[in-house]
Design an enzyme around this catalytic site. Sequence first.
Site, PDB file in Angstrom:
ATOM      1  N   ILE A  11       0.846  -1.270   0.063  1.00 27.31           N
ATOM      2  CA  ILE A  11      -0.035   0.002   0.027  1.00 27.31           C
ATOM      3  C   ILE A  11       0.990   1.232   0.009  1.00 27.31           C
ATOM      4  CG2 ILE A  11      -0.263   0.155   2.611  1.00 27.31           C
ATOM      5  CD1 ILE A  11      -2.989   0.794   0.145  1.00 27.31           C
ATOM      6  N   GLN A  33       9.083  -8.265  -5.490  1.00 23.99           N
ATOM      7  CA  GLN A  33       9.346  -9.620  -5.368  1.00 23.99           C
ATOM      8  C   GLN A  33       8.149 -10.451  -5.614  1.00 23.99           C
ATOM      9  OE1 GLN A  33      11.383 -10.135  -1.802  1.00 23.99           O
ATOM     10  NE2 GLN A  33       9.493  -9.870  -0.508  1.00 23.99           N
ATOM     11  N   SER A  42       2.629  -7.326   4.050  1.00 25.03           N
ATOM     12  CA  SER A  42       1.634  -7.073   5.275  1.00 25.03           C
ATOM     13  C   SER A  42       0.231  -6.467   4.568  1.00 25.03           C
ATOM     14  CB  SER A  42       2.126  -6.069   6.051  1.00 25.03           C
ATOM     15  OG  SER A  42       3.382  -6.361   6.508  1.00 25.03           O
ATOM     16  N   HIS A  45      -2.902  -9.086   3.663  1.00 28.98           N
ATOM     17  CA  HIS A  45      -3.898  -9.410   4.542  1.00 28.98           C
ATOM     18  C   HIS A  45      -4.529  -8.491   5.440  1.00 28.98           C
ATOM     19  CE1 HIS A  45      -0.789  -9.433   7.491  1.00 28.98           C
ATOM     20  NE2 HIS A  45      -0.060 -10.229   7.055  1.00 28.98           N
ATOM     21  N   HIS A 222       1.413 -10.479  14.523  1.00 30.76           N
ATOM     22  CA  HIS A 222       0.403  -9.863  15.228  1.00 30.76           C
ATOM     23  C   HIS A 222      -1.166 -11.085  14.907  1.00 30.76           C
ATOM     24  CE1 HIS A 222      -3.200  -7.328  15.961  1.00 30.76           C
ATOM     25  NE2 HIS A 222      -3.482  -6.948  14.759  1.00 30.76           N
ATOM     26  N   TYR A 256      -9.437  -5.448  18.973  1.00 30.48           N
ATOM     27  CA  TYR A 256     -10.339  -4.787  17.880  1.00 30.48           C
ATOM     28  C   TYR A 256     -10.887  -5.691  17.153  1.00 30.48           C
ATOM     29  CZ  TYR A 256      -6.394  -5.761  14.445  1.00 30.48           C
ATOM     30  OH  TYR A 256      -5.687  -6.448  13.559  1.00 30.48           O
ATOM     31  N   TRP A 357       1.522   1.964   8.625  1.00 31.96           N
ATOM     32  CA  TRP A 357       0.284   1.349   8.735  1.00 31.96           C
ATOM     33  C   TRP A 357      -0.590   1.746   7.455  1.00 31.96           C
ATOM     34  CZ3 TRP A 357      -2.518   0.559  13.822  1.00 31.96           C
ATOM     35  CH2 TRP A 357      -1.635  -0.088  14.838  1.00 31.96           C
ATOM     36  N   VAL A 358      -1.508   0.667   7.193  1.00 35.13           N
ATOM     37  CA  VAL A 358      -2.553   1.170   6.034  1.00 35.13           C
ATOM     38  C   VAL A 358      -3.171   2.435   6.392  1.00 35.13           C
ATOM     39  CG1 VAL A 358      -4.648   0.674   5.114  1.00 35.13           C
ATOM     40  CG2 VAL A 358      -2.906  -1.188   5.382  1.00 35.13           C
ATOM     41  N   ASP A 548      15.847  25.519  15.501  1.00 39.85           N
ATOM     42  CA  ASP A 548      16.534  26.752  15.960  1.00 39.85           C
ATOM     43  C   ASP A 548      17.840  26.444  16.716  1.00 39.85           C
ATOM     44  OD1 ASP A 548      15.297  25.238  18.565  1.00 39.85           O
ATOM     45  OD2 ASP A 548      14.835  27.474  19.211  1.00 39.85           O
ATOM     46  N   THR A 550      21.839  27.564  18.345  1.00 43.93           N
ATOM     47  CA  THR A 550      22.911  28.596  18.641  1.00 43.93           C
ATOM     48  C   THR A 550      24.085  28.208  18.081  1.00 43.93           C
ATOM     49  OG1 THR A 550      22.979  27.566  20.765  1.00 43.93           O
ATOM     50  CG2 THR A 550      21.956  29.370  21.039  1.00 43.93           C
TER      51      THR A 550
HETATM   52  P1  FAD Z   1       3.962  -4.401   2.404  1.00 47.29           P
HETATM   53  O1  FAD Z   1       2.440  -4.310   2.281  1.00 47.29           O
HETATM   54  O2  FAD Z   1       4.551  -5.617   3.226  1.00 47.29           O
HETATM   55  O3  FAD Z   1       4.634  -4.305   1.155  1.00 47.29           O
HETATM   56  C1  FAD Z   1       6.012  -4.516   1.001  1.00 47.29           C
HETATM   57  C2  FAD Z   1       6.130  -5.073  -0.149  1.00 47.29           C
HETATM   58  O4  FAD Z   1       7.810  -4.909  -0.641  1.00 47.29           O
HETATM   59  C3  FAD Z   1       5.750  -6.347  -0.242  1.00 47.29           C
HETATM   60  O5  FAD Z   1       4.948  -6.478  -1.186  1.00 47.29           O
HETATM   61  C4  FAD Z   1       7.194  -7.444  -0.709  1.00 47.29           C
HETATM   62  O6  FAD Z   1       6.989  -8.332  -1.487  1.00 47.29           O
HETATM   63  C5  FAD Z   1       8.062  -6.277  -1.308  1.00 47.29           C
HETATM   64  N1  FAD Z   1       9.462  -6.315  -1.145  1.00 47.29           N
HETATM   65  C6  FAD Z   1      10.092  -6.347   0.046  1.00 47.29           C
HETATM   66  N2  FAD Z   1      11.446  -6.661  -0.155  1.00 47.29           N
HETATM   67  C7  FAD Z   1      11.675  -6.786  -1.600  1.00 47.29           C
HETATM   68  C8  FAD Z   1      12.761  -7.071  -2.488  1.00 47.29           C
HETATM   69  N3  FAD Z   1      13.904  -7.208  -2.010  1.00 47.29           N
HETATM   70  N4  FAD Z   1      12.504  -6.922  -3.711  1.00 47.29           N
HETATM   71  C9  FAD Z   1      11.215  -6.493  -4.130  1.00 47.29           C
HETATM   72  N5  FAD Z   1      10.156  -6.339  -3.510  1.00 47.29           N
HETATM   73  C10 FAD Z   1      10.213  -6.654  -2.128  1.00 47.29           C
HETATM   74  N6  FAD Z   1      -2.800  -1.515   9.392  1.00 47.29           N
HETATM   75  C11 FAD Z   1      -3.892  -0.778   9.675  1.00 47.29           C
HETATM   76  O7  FAD Z   1      -3.625   0.523   9.300  1.00 47.29           O
HETATM   77  N7  FAD Z   1      -5.156  -1.087  10.038  1.00 47.29           N
HETATM   78  C12 FAD Z   1      -5.210  -2.280  10.482  1.00 47.29           C
HETATM   79  O8  FAD Z   1      -6.306  -2.732  10.669  1.00 47.29           O
HETATM   80  C13 FAD Z   1      -4.241  -3.494  10.115  1.00 47.29           C
HETATM   81  N8  FAD Z   1      -4.327  -4.715  10.806  1.00 47.29           N
HETATM   82  C14 FAD Z   1      -3.271  -5.230  10.498  1.00 47.29           C
HETATM   83  C15 FAD Z   1      -3.403  -6.617  10.900  1.00 47.29           C
HETATM   84  C16 FAD Z   1      -2.307  -7.665  10.780  1.00 47.29           C
HETATM   85  C17 FAD Z   1      -2.709  -9.105  11.071  1.00 47.29           C
HETATM   86  C18 FAD Z   1      -1.182  -7.248  10.535  1.00 47.29           C
HETATM   87  C19 FAD Z   1       0.178  -8.072  10.233  1.00 47.29           C
HETATM   88  C20 FAD Z   1      -0.946  -5.778  10.070  1.00 47.29           C
HETATM   89  C21 FAD Z   1      -1.874  -4.879  10.139  1.00 47.29           C
HETATM   90  N9  FAD Z   1      -1.739  -3.406   9.794  1.00 47.29           N
HETATM   91  C22 FAD Z   1      -2.864  -2.873  10.001  1.00 47.29           C
HETATM   92  C23 FAD Z   1      -0.526  -3.120   9.359  1.00 47.29           C
HETATM   93  C24 FAD Z   1      -0.241  -2.905   7.811  1.00 47.29           C
HETATM   94  O9  FAD Z   1      -0.935  -4.076   7.382  1.00 47.29           O
HETATM   95  C25 FAD Z   1       1.117  -2.653   7.355  1.00 47.29           C
HETATM   96  O10 FAD Z   1       1.565  -1.794   8.156  1.00 47.29           O
HETATM   97  C26 FAD Z   1       0.959  -2.173   6.026  1.00 47.29           C
HETATM   98  O11 FAD Z   1       0.309  -2.818   4.984  1.00 47.29           O
HETATM   99  C27 FAD Z   1       2.435  -2.131   5.446  1.00 47.29           C
HETATM  100  O12 FAD Z   1       2.464  -1.718   4.044  1.00 47.29           O
HETATM  101  P2  FAD Z   1       3.799  -1.754   3.188  1.00 47.29           P
HETATM  102  O13 FAD Z   1       3.375  -1.323   1.844  1.00 47.29           O
HETATM  103  O14 FAD Z   1       4.762  -0.946   3.787  1.00 47.29           O
HETATM  104  O15 FAD Z   1       4.361  -3.158   3.313  1.00 47.29           O
END
Ligand code: FAD
Length: 825
Positions: A11, A33, A42, A45, A222, A256, A357-358, A548, A550
């Site tokens: 995201i 990847q 993350s 799901h 989690h 939650y 986070w999302v 700011d 000094t």
């Molecule tokens: P990701 O979705 O993990 O994307 C990172 C991408 O980078 C992946 O697709 C991966 O394949 C790619 N990548 C990694 N390394 C490489 C590489 N070397 N080369 C190429 N590609 C690579 N957040 C909320 O705001 N609300 C919620 O209700 C919530 N519930 C959650 C419930 C659970 C069970 C979990 C686990 C998390 C939850 N979160 C929630 C957190 C949220 O899901 C994450 O913080 C968010 O999806 C992170 O997004 P991202 O794009 O940073 O990471």
Amino acid sequence: SAKVVIIGAGIVGVNVADELQSRGWTDITIVEQGPLAMPGGSTSHAPGLVFQTNPSKNMSLFAKYTVEKMLSLTKDGVPCFNQVGGLEIATTPARLEDLKRRYGYAKSWGIPAELISAEACLEAYPLLNKELVLGGLKTPTDGLALAASAVQALIEKTRAAGAVYMESTPVTGIEKLNGRVTGVITPDTTIAANIVISCAGFWGVEIGKMVGLPVPLLPMAHQYVKTTTVSSQVGKNELPNGATLPILRYQDQDLYYREHGSQYGIGYYGHRPLPFSAASLPATSKDVSEHDMPSRLEFTKEDFDSAWQLSQELLPALKDAEIADGFNGIFSFTPDGGPLVGQAPNLDGFYVAEAVWVTHSAGVARALAEVLTTGHSSIDLADCELCRFEDVQLTSSYVSETSQQNFVEVYDILHPLQPKDSPRNLRVSPFYVRQKELGAFFLEGGAWERPYWFEENRKLLDELPDEWKPVDRDDWSARYYSPIAAAEAWKTRTSVAMYDMTPLRRLEVSGPGAATLLDRLTTGSVTRKPGAITYTLLLNDNGGVRSDITVARLEDELYQVGVNGPVDTAYFTREARIQSKLEPCKFVQIRDVTGGTCCVGLWGPKARDVISLATTDDFSDKALKYFRVKRANIAGVPVVAMRLSYVGELGWEIYASADNGVRLWDALWKAGQSHGIIAGGRSAFNALRLEKGFRSWGADMTTEHDPFEAGLDFAVKADKKPHVGQAALQGRSKDTCTRRLRCLTVDDGKSMAMGKEPVFVNGEAAGYVTSAAFGYTIRKPIIYAYLPAAVEDGAGVEVEYFGKRIAATVTPEPVYDPTMARLRG
Ligand code: FAD
């Protein structure tokens, strides 16, 4: 032109691509990847609950933007946000109080919210057990982000606008040349780039390793489960993931909830921390599926047993259901809970947007895109900055321990001053041994142990004149506080006190280009002869206050610069590197000398009497005027003495090398005995600085405020050579500001605020508290707040604290010694 490669199509990555495109950047490649249809990070799901209210203004504003943006996106005709609203419930009196505080944040940051009774909670959420609920906080614009759909919608949108996606393509290395990123290496090819943005989520540590960058995040599991069909919910929502009830938080038990059609989704933070290493994962397969993805670990049912029982108690309708599907999902935690956004200090052109986070994804992406395309973000990024941590906070043991603690505390009621229990004693000043002897009460900041008050001074409470006696405090503002602070303030104003200023970060800026660099980056006259000190500002391109500082000129080519934190160090270091490369004859070097030195603030009307007993050097007004610096000798200790005072009394900041620290302390302490010298702590210090109207960067001003709004225009020299931010200030003045930082005094003389509370003008929320303290000298609480510029001195306003309105009056500042007679004394 910018040739951008984004690593990761979660995201965050796809939002960054979209935000860059909407600002005119076209050459963007996203390398993922996993398979694009379901990359397996993350986001794949994420249940997508978006609660916008956060103690941090910036995080709340990021969330607000995410909601707006998701509402505007559709995938296959379905909007990517289901605005069902949010409900946080209290089942304990302490939580009920905390919800009042959260309501205050919502008001301060402009998020619609309502505190509701237990009955109203049941009306909004009929499934709740009425025996448990005491009340709630309702936030109608919260809801559910359809994160995986939003990713697909944004992939379509950005692809149509020219972005190139490479799927099932792992990034295996980063190419660089002369301190700048030049490309991204994959198994089949190297993609040229001058901007690389790592949006790799919890794989961020591994990408960081490719460029020698410690990325302070810890992947943790989690737990999230879906129940079988809940009979009371059959037919109420669209299948499989529809929802109509508000998203629900039961923070008292770390839980939650959301609906998935007629099933329930339950998330749990109450289990033991389950840290994880992304390095242990195999390569992502081409066949990621909902049940088989890298971010999904096997469910450990025993960790969820109590959550299931607690959930059935809270929502009795769940009793006829079972757990259909559970998993341990991985995402990132950080030492302070904030995301990691910004440029790597060690590699130009390499950026990070991780641990997001999302909820904050679109907002963070917009901020980063603004930084890249314009040089600054409209929302301050201080609490997200990648380089905000001290070196000692970047070690894997520190990141692991503190991030796990953040997981445990994610829904806890935390006092703003509450320190971590562990790790502690990471950084101590040379005076620490003496402070312990004096019964210091330490809190932690920037990994330093900092005394807040000294038990040794308790005996002074008996001598305290009536007009200095502290007033009683409410339970919340009395935490991490002692009335001893009143005695320390009294002694500082009437006698003399020693303050440990060692944690104040300082840089040595040296070389033939030192003056040029400082002149270009600051708003003040920093090229005056050695001996001069200047309080000045670092601005961003938009005229916002980035710090700011000094600036003390010790020699022609040697300055000592007091700055606010690691972000300033990274900024100076980068700018020095650029200048030295462009103009080798203007070479300049930055050295952080904080750890190798120490500083005592010796302040009070008797400060000169004390110092003259400890040195034969001349500390008269003539020999060292206000805002001047000189080298001296105190009891055989070589020092740098600066005639400055953040508490607003006569005195000096006295710097020495750390090895000489105890001797310096002892010499001043001994000399001060006949004058009743005391050690003072930060609690008194913070009150005294506020009485003088001295701002604290990060609270009272940030990059969102220009010097006029922050009341710091005196630090901007009108007729100086071009400096960063100068052009943006053209045409601005105090008269053009729409808001200004104002001083309020509390009418009843006792009601406290702590910071971030909403301020109401004519009944409307019109600003928020930046700093607050009890002003011992004036015997009233003092509050600083941004208010509309039209509000006049003498106006009555209200500050809401735990649901109560406190009457306060806008007061000319500073409330203490406006003519500076004491400082110049
Ligand atoms: P990701 O979705 O993990 O994307 C990172 C991408 O980078 C992946 O697709 C991966 O394949 C790619 N990548 C990694 N390394 C490489 C590489 N070397 N080369 C190429 N590609 C690579 N957040 C909320 O705001 N609300 C919620 O209700 C919530 N519930 C959650 C419930 C659970 C069970 C979990 C686990 C998390 C939850 N979160 C929630 C957190 C949220 O899901 C994450 O913080 C968010 O999806 C992170 O997004 P991202 O794009 O940073 O990471």
